[in-house]
Design a protein around this motif. Structure first.
Motif, mmCIF file in Angstrom:
data_model
loop_
_atom_site.group_PDB
_atom_site.id
_atom_site.type_symbol
_atom_site.label_atom_id
_atom_site.label_comp_id
_atom_site.label_asym_id
_atom_site.label_seq_id
_atom_site.Cartn_x
_atom_site.Cartn_y
_atom_site.Cartn_z
ATOM 1 N N SER A 66 0.675 -1.191 -0.052
ATOM 2 C CA SER A 66 -0.024 0.044 0.021
ATOM 3 C C SER A 66 0.780 1.219 -0.033
ATOM 4 N N CYS A 67 2.101 1.106 0.138
ATOM 5 C CA CYS A 67 2.924 2.144 0.207
ATOM 6 C C CYS A 67 4.447 1.989 0.288
ATOM 7 N N ILE A 68 5.358 2.707 -0.253
ATOM 8 C CA ILE A 68 6.920 2.345 -0.305
ATOM 9 C C ILE A 68 7.668 3.664 -0.421
ATOM 10 N N VAL A 69 8.931 3.624 0.402
ATOM 11 C CA VAL A 69 9.524 4.794 0.587
ATOM 12 C C VAL A 69 11.319 4.408 0.667
ATOM 13 N N VAL A 70 11.993 5.165 0.093
ATOM 14 C CA VAL A 70 13.500 4.830 0.320
ATOM 15 C C VAL A 70 13.918 6.197 1.002
ATOM 16 N N SER A 71 15.108 5.341 1.738
ATOM 17 C CA SER A 71 15.870 6.275 2.405
ATOM 18 C C SER A 71 16.676 7.313 1.910
ATOM 19 N N ARG A 72 17.183 8.334 2.327
ATOM 20 C CA ARG A 72 17.981 9.329 1.807
ATOM 21 C C ARG A 72 19.273 8.805 1.115
ATOM 22 N N SER A 73 20.115 8.152 1.670
ATOM 23 C CA SER A 73 21.152 7.398 1.287
ATOM 24 C C SER A 73 21.058 6.423 0.187
ATOM 25 N N GLY A 74 19.609 5.820 0.205
ATOM 26 C CA GLY A 74 19.313 4.832 -0.742
ATOM 27 C C GLY A 74 19.684 3.436 -0.044
ATOM 28 N N THR A 75 20.290 3.261 1.180
ATOM 29 C CA THR A 75 20.252 1.963 1.679
ATOM 30 C C THR A 75 19.262 1.374 2.110
ATOM 31 N N PHE A 76 18.264 1.891 2.782
ATOM 32 C CA PHE A 76 17.052 1.419 3.147
ATOM 33 C C PHE A 76 15.714 1.463 1.988
ATOM 34 N N ASP A 90 1.714 -5.561 8.151
ATOM 35 C CA ASP A 90 3.328 -5.417 8.298
ATOM 36 C C ASP A 90 3.893 -4.341 7.517
ATOM 37 N N ILE A 91 4.938 -3.750 8.107
ATOM 38 C CA ILE A 91 6.002 -2.735 7.380
ATOM 39 C C ILE A 91 7.089 -3.751 7.327
ATOM 40 N N ILE A 92 7.656 -4.103 6.096
ATOM 41 C CA ILE A 92 9.083 -4.516 5.992
ATOM 42 C C ILE A 92 9.910 -3.682 5.589
ATOM 43 N N LEU A 93 11.067 -3.740 6.326
ATOM 44 C CA LEU A 93 12.495 -2.828 6.089
ATOM 45 C C LEU A 93 13.130 -3.713 5.204
ATOM 46 N N TRP A 94 13.849 -3.261 3.981
ATOM 47 C CA TRP A 94 14.598 -4.141 3.152
ATOM 48 C C TRP A 94 16.118 -3.126 2.822
ATOM 49 N N ASN A 95 16.958 -4.208 2.902
ATOM 50 C CA ASN A 95 18.265 -3.621 2.654
ATOM 51 C C ASN A 95 18.251 -3.317 1.166
ATOM 52 N N PHE A 96 18.605 -2.276 0.346
ATOM 53 C CA PHE A 96 18.439 -2.028 -0.927
ATOM 54 C C PHE A 96 19.590 -2.757 -1.694
ATOM 55 N N TRP A 97 21.018 -2.442 -1.222
ATOM 56 C CA TRP A 97 22.056 -3.187 -1.889
ATOM 57 C C TRP A 97 21.902 -4.620 -1.985
ATOM 58 N N LYS A 98 21.717 -5.141 -0.780
ATOM 59 C CA LYS A 98 21.733 -6.714 -0.578
ATOM 60 C C LYS A 98 20.331 -7.518 -1.064
ATOM 61 N N LYS A 99 19.141 -6.590 -1.477
ATOM 62 C CA LYS A 99 17.980 -6.804 -1.853
ATOM 63 C C LYS A 99 17.261 -7.874 -0.786
#
Length: 617
Positions: A66-76, A90-99
Motif C-alpha cells: 500500500s506504500c513504499i519509501v526509500v531512505s535518503r542514502s538509498g540504503t533502506f 506489516d511494514i517490511i524494512l529492506w536492505n536495497f544493496w543486498k535486496k
C-alpha cells in the motif's frame, strides 16, 4: 501438495513482470543512485534498472503493498501492506544493496497509509490507515517502536500523509482531511508532541506534502487544487495560490532546489509553478490522474506515474513527456501466443487488446475499443489476423501489425461472446456466448457466414479447444458440462458432467484424453472417445482454477486460479513439480510459450508475469 517420495515442489523463477500499481499514491520512486526505479506490483516491490530494464523482486508481503519509501542514502527501502480488518499490517524494512529483508515491523492494524525515513536514517515514521489512525516512530538500528500516538485530533478527519524533516531527525509533519500537524520527538521521555498548524479560514483536504531542505517552511497540495505554504517555526500559513485552481486536485508535488514546484493533478496535468502566485509556467498532459512524481538526481529529469498505470519520463528543460512503461489497469482476461513464436504475445482486457514484445517486455501495439470488454483472443494460424470476443456480442478481427479493424461479426451471441477458437486451416471460427450457444462461422475472403448453431449448454461457454484435424472441438461451460462436438456433422459426440462450473479445458497433444478444471478446485482427466473419468486431483486448496495449458509433448501442464499460485504438474504422475508465487490478484489465464522458454500468467489486478520455464533433469 502431494509430491512423490515426499519431494517438495520447487519454486518457479520470476523472469519479468509487466505491470505497475499506479493507484498507490507516491508509489513510483527514483532511487538516489539515479539508476533504479522502485514501484509496487501486487504483493511485490519491483526494482528496475533504468538502463537495462532488468528487474529484481522483493518478496515478503502477504497482501497488496500500500506504500513504499526509500531512505535518503538509498540504503533502506520500507514498504507497507494492506491486510484484513482487525489483523496486523506489516511494514517490511529492506536492505536495497543486498535486496534482502532486514526487519518486519508490526503494530498497525488494517493498512499502512504512509511511511517516511528521517534524514539521517535513525527513524522510520509510519502512519496507519483509517481503522488504525495512529502514527508510530520506529528506531531503525534497534528495529523497534520508540513511541506512538493518535495521528489527528478527534475533531479532525483522517490523516493520510507523513513527511519527515529535511535536516532534523526529531521532526516530521502529518496531514490529511482538515489537519496539518508538526511533530517533535522527545526521545528521553519516549513521546511525540504535535502542534496544529493554523490555516485561518481555509478548510482543506491535504493530498501531498513537501518540506524544504532547510526546514523553514513546507508546501501542501490540496484536493481543491491549490497550494498552501506553511512556516514550520511559527506553524502559520504564509501564503496560498494559484487563483485559478488546478482541476481535480493536486495529487503530487516536487520541490526543486530553486524553490520552483512541479505539480501533478488528478486531471493528468504536470505543471511547473513559479514564485509566490504559483502560476503554471509550463504544463503537459499525461494519460490518467497523476499519482506519483519522483526526481532523478537534482531534478533535471523526473518520472510520473498515473492511475492508468502508465509511467512517463520528463526532461526538465524540454518539459516534454515520454512514455516509458504501460500496462493494463483492469483485469486481464486472456493471453495468447502466435503459432511458433515466443517473442510476441497478446493480452486482452477492458477497453483494449495489447501486443507485447517479450525480449524487452514492452507494448508494441494497443487496439482500443472504449467501454467494451474483450473476453478472449486468438491469433489465426496464418498470422494474418487477431480474432477477439467482446461483451457487446461482437466478434472483431484486427490486423496483427497495425491493429486496423478487418471485419466485425455483429450479434454473434446475445449475452456477449465469451470464448473463441479458430481452425488450423483458418476457414472457420468457433465461438461461445454468455447464453450457452456454440456457433461455427465460415470465414471467406470477404464473407463471414453462420454455419451452425449448437444449443446444448444452458450457461456461459468459458473455453473452447479444437482438435488438430479441425473436425472436432470441446467446449467447457459454467453449467457443469463439457461437450465434445463433431463440427463437420454438427452433432454432440460426448458430454462430460461434473458438480462444478468448468473454467478451462485442454486436449492432451495426442488427443485421446482431456483435462478440465473449474470452481471445485479439482483437476480431472477424461477419455475423449467415451467421456469417462480417468483420474481426479486436488488442484488447489482455496479458490477456483481459472486457466490451464499443456506442453506440446504433453509431459507437463500448468494451472492458475484464485489462490494466486502458478502450479506446474507432471501429467503422468499427477503431482506438482513447481510453484510460482508472485500474483496478488486471481490468475485468470496462463500459457506456456512455444518452445517452452517461459510461462506467462495474467491476473485480475492487471499484472502480466513471465516465469522462466524450469529445467527438468
Amino acid at each position: 501438495m502431494a509430491a512423490p517420495e515426499g519431494r517438495e515442489a520447487a519454486g518457479l523463477e520470476l523472469r519479468a513482470a509487466i505491470g505497475f500499481n499506479g493507484h498507490i499514491p507516491f508509489g513510483l520512486i527514483c532511487h538516489p543512485n539515479k539508476e533504479h526505479l522502485l514501484y509496487p506490483l501486487g504483493c511485490t516491490v519491483v526494482i528496475q534498472e533504468l538502463a537495462s530494464k532488468k528487474q529484481v523482486f522483493l518478496h515478503g508481503h502477504t497482501n497488496n503493498v500500500s506504500c513504499i519509501v526509500v531512505s535518503r542514502s538509498g540504503t533502506f527501502v520500507a514498504s507497507g501492506q494492506v491486510t484484513f480488518m482487525g489483523f496486523k499490517a506489516d511494514i517490511i524494512l529492506w536492505n536495497f544493496w543486498k535486496k534482502e529483508l532486514v526487519a518486519r515491523l508490526s503494530l498497525h492494524k488494517g493498512k499502512i497509509e504512509g511511511l517516511a525515513f528521517s534524514p539521517n536514517e535513525l527513524y522510520l515514521v509510519s502512519l496507519g490507515g483509517q481503522d488504525d489512525g495512529s502514527v508510530v516512530v520506529w528506531d531503525i538500528i534497534k528495529r523497534e517502536a520508540v513511541c506512538g500516538s493518535p495521528a489527528s485530533a478527534r475533531s479532525a478527519g483522517n490523516t493520510t500523509i507523513v513527511e519527515c524533516s529535511g535536516c532534523r531527525d526529531e521532526m516530521f509533519v502529518t496531514a490529511g482531511n482538515g489537519t496539518i500537524r508538526v511533530w517533535e520527538l522527545d526521545l528521553p521521555n519516549r513521546k511525540i508532541r504535535p502542534t496544529e498548524c493554523q490555516t485561518g479560514q481555509l478548510r482543506r483536504v491535504i493530498t501531498s506534502l513537501k518540506i524544504a531542505d532547510d526546514d523553514n517552511y513546507f508546501y501542501a497540495g490540496t484536493s481543491s487544487g491549490d497550494i498552501l505554504k506553511v512556516n514550520t517555526n511559527n506553524k502559520l500559513m504564509t501564503e496560498y495560490g494559484p487563483k485559478e485552481k488546478f482541476s481535480l486536485g493536486i495529487t503530487a508535488l516536487i520541490l526543486l532546489k530553486m524553490g520552483d514546484l512541479i505539480v501533478g493533478t488528478g486531471e493528468g496535468i504536470v505543471a511547473l509553478c513559479k514564485g509566490s502566485n504559483y502560476k503554471a509556467m509550463k504544463r503537459i498532459q499525461v494519460q490518467g490522474g497523476v499519482t506519483s512524481l519522483t526526481c532523478r538526481g537534482q531534478g533535471h529529469q523526473f518520472f510520473v506515474g498515473t492511475n492508468m498505470c502508465q509511467m512517463y519520463r520528463i526532461n526538465y528543460t524540454a518539459f516534454k513527456e515520454e512514455l516509458i512503461a504501460a500496462c493494463h489497469n483492469e483485469a486481464v482476461n486472456d493471453i495468447v501466443f502466435p503459432v511458433g513464436t515466443s517473442d510476441l504475445f497478446a493480452t486482452c482486457s477492458k477497453n483494449d487488446i495489447r501486443v507485447w514484445h517479450t525480449p524487452e517486455n514492452r507494448e508494441l501495439l494497443r487496439i482500443v475499443i472504449p467501454n467494451m470488454t474483450c473476453y478472449a483472443i486468438e491469433f489465426m494460424k496464418d498470422g494474418k489476423s487477431i480474432i477477439s470476443a467482446w461483451n457487446d456480442g461482437k466478434i472483431r478481427a484486427f490486423m496483427p501489425e497495425t491493429g486496423r479493424l478487418m471485419y466485425v461479426i455483429n450479434n454473434a451471441h446475445s449475452l456477449g461472446v465469451t470464448a473463441i477458437a479458430a481452425t488450423n486451416d483458418c476457414k472457420r471460427i468457433v465461438s461461445g456466448g454468455g447464453e450457452g450457444q456454440v456457433r461455427v462461422w465460415a470465414i471467406g475472403e470477404k464473407t463471414r457466414k453462420l454455419e451452425t448453431v449448437l444449443k446444448e449448454h444452458i450457461s456461459t461457454v468459458s473455453c473452447i479447444k479444437l482438435k488438430k484435424n479441425d473436425q472436432e472441438c470441446v467446449t467447457a461451460s459454467l453449467d457443469g458440462t463439457c461437450i465434445i462436438w463433431d463440427i463437420v456433422r454438427s452433432i454432440r459426440k460426448q458430454m462430460i458432467l461434473a458438480n462444478t462450473l468448468f473454467k478451462c479445458v485442454c486436449y492432451h497433444p495426442e488427443e485421446y484424453q482431456l483435462i478440465t478444471s473449474g470452481t471445485d478446485r479439482r483437476i480431472a482427466y477424461w477419455e475423449v472417445y467415451d467421456g469417462s473419468a480417468i483420474r481426479d486431483l486436488e488442484g488447489s486448496l482455496s479458490g477456483s482454477i481459472n486457466g490451464m495449458d499443456i506442453t506440446s509433448d504433453g509431459t507437463y501442464f500448468v494451472t492458475g486460479g484464485d489462490d494466486h499460485l502458478v502450479k506446474m504438474w507432471d501429467y503422468k504422475e499427477g503431482t506438482v513439480t513447481h510453484v510460482g508465487v508472485g500474483h496478488s490478484g486471481n490468475i485468470t489465464r496462463l500459457k506456456i510459450c512455444p518452445g517452452n522458454k517461459y510461462i506467462v500468467s495474467v491476473s485480475a489486478d492487471g499484472a502480466i508475469l513471465l516465469w522462466k520455464y524450469p529445467d527438468f533433469p
